[in-house]
Design an enzyme around this catalytic site. Structure first.
Site, mmCIF file in Angstrom:
data_model
loop_
_atom_site.group_PDB
_atom_site.id
_atom_site.type_symbol
_atom_site.label_atom_id
_atom_site.label_comp_id
_atom_site.label_asym_id
_atom_site.label_seq_id
_atom_site.Cartn_x
_atom_site.Cartn_y
_atom_site.Cartn_z
ATOM 1 C CB SER A 49 -0.672 -0.030 1.091
ATOM 2 O OG SER A 49 0.422 0.047 2.275
ATOM 3 C CG ASP A 81 -3.211 -3.100 -2.008
ATOM 4 O OD1 ASP A 81 -3.384 -2.925 -3.447
ATOM 5 O OD2 ASP A 81 -2.928 -3.409 -1.737
ATOM 6 C CG HIS A 82 -6.081 -0.163 -1.485
ATOM 7 N ND1 HIS A 82 -7.086 -0.099 -2.212
ATOM 8 C CD2 HIS A 82 -5.190 -1.631 -1.040
ATOM 9 C CE1 HIS A 82 -8.298 -1.961 -2.229
ATOM 10 N NE2 HIS A 82 -6.734 -1.922 -1.564
ATOM 11 C CG ASP A 103 -8.714 2.847 -3.859
ATOM 12 O OD1 ASP A 103 -9.970 2.842 -3.973
ATOM 13 O OD2 ASP A 103 -8.352 1.989 -2.897
ATOM 14 C CG HIS A 190 -9.898 -3.092 2.359
ATOM 15 N ND1 HIS A 190 -10.157 -2.136 1.471
ATOM 16 C CD2 HIS A 190 -9.011 -3.838 1.803
ATOM 17 C CE1 HIS A 190 -9.363 -2.771 0.251
ATOM 18 N NE2 HIS A 190 -8.878 -3.681 0.524
ATOM 19 N N GLY A 191 -10.305 -5.339 6.196
ATOM 20 C CA GLY A 191 -10.127 -6.035 7.749
ATOM 21 C C GLY A 191 -10.782 -7.163 8.288
ATOM 22 N N GLY A 221 -9.807 -7.713 0.700
ATOM 23 C CA GLY A 221 -10.477 -7.893 1.690
ATOM 24 C C GLY A 221 -10.818 -9.094 1.596
ATOM 25 N N GLY A 222 -9.942 -10.158 1.602
ATOM 26 C CA GLY A 222 -10.206 -11.594 1.726
ATOM 27 C C GLY A 222 -10.266 -12.475 3.836
ATOM 28 C CB THR A 245 -7.092 -8.307 8.085
ATOM 29 O OG1 THR A 245 -7.393 -7.229 7.383
ATOM 30 C CG2 THR A 245 -6.759 -8.699 9.355
HETATM 31 O O1 G3H Z 1 -5.314 -4.686 -0.496
HETATM 32 C C1 G3H Z 1 -5.241 -5.319 0.094
HETATM 33 C C2 G3H Z 1 -6.670 -6.125 0.600
HETATM 34 O O2 G3H Z 1 -7.707 -6.155 0.116
HETATM 35 C C3 G3H Z 1 -6.942 -6.608 1.573
HETATM 36 O O3 G3H Z 1 -7.772 -6.994 2.704
HETATM 37 O O4 G3H Z 1 -7.054 -7.090 4.949
HETATM 38 O O5 G3H Z 1 -9.523 -7.190 4.715
HETATM 39 O O6 G3H Z 1 -7.349 -8.880 3.697
HETATM 40 P P1 G3H Z 1 -7.695 -7.723 4.002
HETATM 41 ZN ZN ZN Z 2 -8.086 -4.004 -0.561
#
Ligand code: G3H
Ligand code: ZN
Length: 294
Positions: A49, A81-82, A103, A190-191, A221-222, A245
């Site tokens: 990020s 990322d983002h 983003d 996310h999170g 946001g996996g 996360t």
């Molecule tokens: O770009 C990073 C992610 O989308 C991570 O999401 O922290 O919910 O796994 P997460």
């Molecule tokens: Zn993300």
């Protein structure tokens, strides 16, 4: 010769599997993620990020990943990322990232289209003629912005119902911007919620968006998503899955116990080895699932 990131993504899409994307803040996480991918023989994407890459050093992050790619002749890639500003996109392209995410998820639709299109045109003009294509991902639908433990769903985040990304809107967004990859809001967040499970993915919506846009989808946001939802997402057009996360939690818990259990240890590499092992184990289990190996 190694295949490009674009080729690996196309292959994943054809095979209805997903490539894992994991964020790092330091070398021990990079070693852990690379080790997990290499044990399984699958491609992997390292994400940084804006905050993570400023901490590591923008050019240094690229150099570390390239070093592994070249030394081991291995498909490991790095994604900016983002990224929220045009300036930071320019910085990432100049540093040699394999892909960038603009983003604009929090912007009104037309403004998101305008800014994302500007990024796509810039990136394509910069890398035209060079052998390495830099991929651009666009974001449509706000799902929160931090990889952390959450008390509640962040304000403005859409996780269910009609507010999820709509197939027709996604189709227009992709046609007008020219992005290579699209990250929709489809029940992902996310999170991770501290006291409740994260929402479920809307698989029919993922399928409909994938059929409408005809480019690979990226699931952000996996962390906290069920194994079954992951597999169905990959079967229905999701070709990259982001996790942060979960590996941050693994890192912190392992670090705390290594510190608590070895009160006299002061060698950083001995303490950090425990964190590296925990991040590797967490990454390994996600990669097995995404690659259809379990
Ligand atoms: O770009 C990073 C992610 O989308 C991570 O999401 O922290 O919910 O796994 P997460
Ligand atoms: Zn993300």
């Amino acid at each position: 010769m190694l295949k490009t990131l674009k080729q690996h993504i196309a292959e994943a899409r054809d095979n209805h599997v997903a490539i894992g994307h994991f964020n790092i803040s330091d070398l021990s996480a990079l070693k852990a993620i690379f080790g997990a991918a290499k044990d399984l023989g699958v491609p992997v994407i390292i994400g940084v990020s804006e905050g993570e890459r400023d901490f590591i050093g923008v050019k240094r992050a690229v150099a570390l990943v390239r070093n592994l790619r070249e030394e081991y002749d291995y498909p490991i890639f790095i994604n900016a990322d983002h990224t929220y500003s045009f300036e930071k996109i320019k910085e990432a392209v100049a540093a040699g990232f394999d892909s960038v995410i603009f983003d604009g998820a929090k912007l009104p639709f037309e403004e998101n289209v305008r800014q994302t299109k500007k990024v796509v045109q810039y990136v394509k003009s910069k890398v035209r003629g060079s052998k390495s294509e830099v991929l651009v991902e666009g974001e449509l639908g706000y799902i929160g912005s931090s990889s952390k433990l959450l008390d509640v769903i962040p304000e403005g985040a859409v996780t269910s119902g009609e507010a999820l990304t709509k197939p027709e809107e996604a189709k227009r967004f992709v046609a007008e911007t020219g992005v290579h990859l699209l990250a929709p809001a489809v029940g992902n967040l996310h999170g991770m919620l501290k006291n409740a499970p994260n929402p479920r993915l809307n698989i029919p919506r993922i399928k409909a968006i994938s059929e409408a846009v005809k480019i690979p989808l990226v699931l952000h946001g996996g962390s906290g998503i069920s194994d079954n939802d992951f597999m169905e997402a990959a079967q229905n057009g999701t070709s990259i899955i982001h996790i942060n996360t979960e590996i941050r939690i693994a890192w912190r818990e392992a670090l705390e116990s290594a510190l608590n259990n070895n009160k006299d240890e002061i060698a950083p590499y001995k303490i950090l080895a425990a964190a590296e092992g925990a991040v590797k184990a967490a990454t390994l289990s996600r990669l097995k699932l995404f690659s259809g190996l379990q």
